[in-house]
Enzyme design. Structure first.
Site, PDB file in Angstrom:
ATOM      1  N   GLY A 146      14.299 -28.274   6.875  1.00  0.00           N
ATOM      2  CA  GLY A 146      13.226 -27.704   7.698  1.00  0.00           C
ATOM      3  C   GLY A 146      11.904 -28.216   7.153  1.00  0.00           C
ATOM      4  O   GLY A 146      11.515 -27.869   6.042  1.00  0.00           O
TER       5      GLY A 146
ATOM      6  N   GLY B 282       8.597 -25.309   4.844  1.00  0.00           N
ATOM      7  CA  GLY B 282       9.300 -26.398   4.167  1.00  0.00           C
ATOM      8  C   GLY B 282       8.362 -27.474   3.658  1.00  0.00           C
ATOM      9  O   GLY B 282       8.451 -27.900   2.498  1.00  0.00           O
TER      10      GLY B 282
ATOM     11  N   ASP C 157      14.650 -32.662   8.634  1.00  0.00           N
ATOM     12  CA  ASP C 157      14.379 -31.887   9.856  1.00  0.00           C
ATOM     13  C   ASP C 157      15.077 -32.569  11.019  1.00  0.00           C
ATOM     14  O   ASP C 157      15.409 -33.756  10.942  1.00  0.00           O
ATOM     15  CB  ASP C 157      12.864 -31.807  10.126  1.00  0.00           C
TER      16      ASP C 157
ATOM     17  N   ARG D 124      11.711  -9.728  12.145  1.00  0.00           N
ATOM     18  CA  ARG D 124      12.538 -10.788  11.559  1.00  0.00           C
ATOM     19  C   ARG D 124      13.954 -10.722  12.125  1.00  0.00           C
ATOM     20  O   ARG D 124      14.616 -11.734  12.299  1.00  0.00           O
ATOM     21  CB  ARG D 124      12.593 -10.631  10.035  1.00  0.00           C
TER      22      ARG D 124
ATOM     23  N   VAL E 126      15.474 -19.310   2.697  1.00  0.00           N
ATOM     24  CA  VAL E 126      14.144 -18.794   3.055  1.00  0.00           C
ATOM     25  C   VAL E 126      14.138 -18.308   4.505  1.00  0.00           C
ATOM     26  O   VAL E 126      13.419 -17.384   4.878  1.00  0.00           O
ATOM     27  CB  VAL E 126      13.060 -19.887   2.850  1.00  0.00           C
ATOM     28  N   THR E 127      14.984 -18.921   5.325  1.00  0.00           N
ATOM     29  CA  THR E 127      15.022 -18.586   6.754  1.00  0.00           C
ATOM     30  C   THR E 127      15.306 -17.097   6.958  1.00  0.00           C
ATOM     31  O   THR E 127      16.170 -16.524   6.300  1.00  0.00           O
ATOM     32  CB  THR E 127      16.111 -19.436   7.456  1.00  0.00           C
ATOM     33  N   ASN E 128      14.588 -16.495   7.889  1.00  0.00           N
ATOM     34  CA  ASN E 128      14.739 -15.062   8.190  1.00  0.00           C
ATOM     35  C   ASN E 128      15.696 -14.797   9.352  1.00  0.00           C
ATOM     36  O   ASN E 128      15.869 -15.659  10.201  1.00  0.00           O
ATOM     37  CB  ASN E 128      13.360 -14.485   8.529  1.00  0.00           C
TER      38      ASN E 128
ATOM     39  N   ARG F  14       2.544 -10.293  -2.572  1.00  0.00           N
ATOM     40  CA  ARG F  14       1.614  -9.675  -1.600  1.00  0.00           C
ATOM     41  C   ARG F  14       1.034  -8.396  -2.174  1.00  0.00           C
ATOM     42  O   ARG F  14      -0.187  -8.199  -2.192  1.00  0.00           O
ATOM     43  CB  ARG F  14       2.357  -9.391  -0.284  1.00  0.00           C
TER      44      ARG F  14
ATOM     45  N   HIS G 298      14.244  -7.555   2.787  1.00  0.00           N
ATOM     46  CA  HIS G 298      12.979  -8.232   3.095  1.00  0.00           C
ATOM     47  C   HIS G 298      12.631  -7.869   4.535  1.00  0.00           C
ATOM     48  O   HIS G 298      12.965  -8.569   5.475  1.00  0.00           O
ATOM     49  CB  HIS G 298      13.154  -9.744   2.940  1.00  0.00           C
TER      50      HIS G 298
END
Ligand code: APR
Length: 309
Positions: A9, A14, A33, A88, A118-120, A151, A175
């Site tokens: 990605g 990415g 990608d 998400r 990392v993808t949700n 955060r 998450h």
């Protein structure tokens, strides 16, 4: 020989992650990608920044997986990102299809690699990658607590007017809206924030953290957060590549720890060359344990929606 990190990605997360890793110089990067030219163009652009910034890492872009062969770490960011008003979880089925295909390719070319998801929705996608890959649980984990904690740390530091370096924030669980923030374990210079800030301020910072991703989606309108997510993913990859034995909260597969079985959720772990080298068990109150179990239950519901069996 430098280590090798592949990033699947080449979108906002990415590509920014590739840039952060290349600039630090501890690994070569392969950016993959499906869009023809996109990873190649971004990789070339990054390589042309090397003489200015003085890094020697090599970045290559490709639409296939051959170049990823033998990666030490594969960071998976491919898939759809949120649009305003979306949760998400709404990404679930579209991204599940992408992650299944991507994981098969990762396994084929990097059978000894470590997968950083990392993808949700990241907890469910980590579970999917774990099951699809057949890798041991220590080699498949996801990004969540490092980002959510960053955060919250940034909000606490701003509120107290102290350096972010002095702040530690404890965020575990899903998450998403079921993440668990434990204020008594959040500190500034070693002092719990419960002694430094009034309860209503802490409540406000907690709510802002839980809503942290959505706040940015609402502002950007055309995509979701990527500066902090890419920084958090790069930090996790670095802990592995440099065998730092760093304790970081990651989305991991639990097999009895915290009283949870066959669950995927974020808890603190020791990250080193082998991936997750130890799951650290925080001493939680009964109420916190209950919240963690219910957070794991929410992830379980998503996993069931994917109908994996
Ligand atoms: N193989 C490789 N790349 C793919 C595939 C696939 N099968 N499917 C989609 N992609 C690519 C897209 O072409 C796009 O370039 O994934 C990239 C995703 O990039 P963005 O749309 O910019 O999304 P980004 O903001 O990077 O977020 C990616 O990370 O934080 C999470 O929720 C976020 O799930 C999302 C992911």
């Amino acid at each position: 020989m430098r280590s090798k990190i592949s990033i699947i990605g080449a979108g906002s997360v990415g590509a920014t992650c590739a840039q952060r890793i290349a600039e630090k110089g501890y690994a070569d990067v392969v950016l993959v990608d499906i869009i023809p030219g996109l990873p190649q163009g971004k990789a070339l652009d990054m390589m042309e920044s090397a003489p200015v910034l003085g890094f020697d890492s090599r970045v290559v872009g490709t639409n296939g997986y051959e170049e990823t062969a033998g990666s030490d770490v594969v960071i998976v960011t491919s898939g759809l990102a949120r649009k305003p008003g979306m949760t998400r979880d709404e990404l679930l089925l579209a991204n599940a299809k992408i992650i299944t295909e991507v994981t098969r390719n990762v396994v084929k070319y990097s059978p000894d690699g470590i997968i950083l998801m990392v993808t949700n929705p990241v907890d469910a996608m980590t579970y999917l990658a774990l099951k699809t890959s057949g890798f041991p649980p220590g080699r498949v984990f996801g990004l969540s607590g490092v980002l959510d904690g960053a955060r919250l740390s940034s909000f606490i530091a701003a509120e107290l007017k102290v350096s972010v370096a002095d702040v530690f924030a404890c965020v575990i669980g899903e998450h998403g809206k079921n993440m668990i923030i434990i204020p008594r374990l959040c500190t500034a210079g070693g002092t719990p924030i419960t002694r430094l800030l009034p309860p209503e301020t802490i409540d406000r910072l907690v709510a802002r953290t839980v809503n942290g991703g959505a706040e940015i989606v609402d502002l950007l309108k055309t995509g979701s957060a990527f500066y902090a997510p890419s920084a958090a993913a790069a930090r996790m990859a670095e802990a592995v590549i440099l065998d730092k034995k760093q304790v970081l909260p990651c989305t991991v597969y639990l097999q009895g720890e915290y009283g949870l079985k066959d669950a995927v959720i974020s808890v603190p772990v020791k990250l080193g060359k082998a991936g997750i080298e130890e799951i650290m068990e925080l001493e939680l109150t009964q109420e916190e344990k209950k919240a963690l179990a219910s957070s794991a239950g929410a992830v379980r519901e998503l996993i069931e929606k994917m109908k994996l069996d």
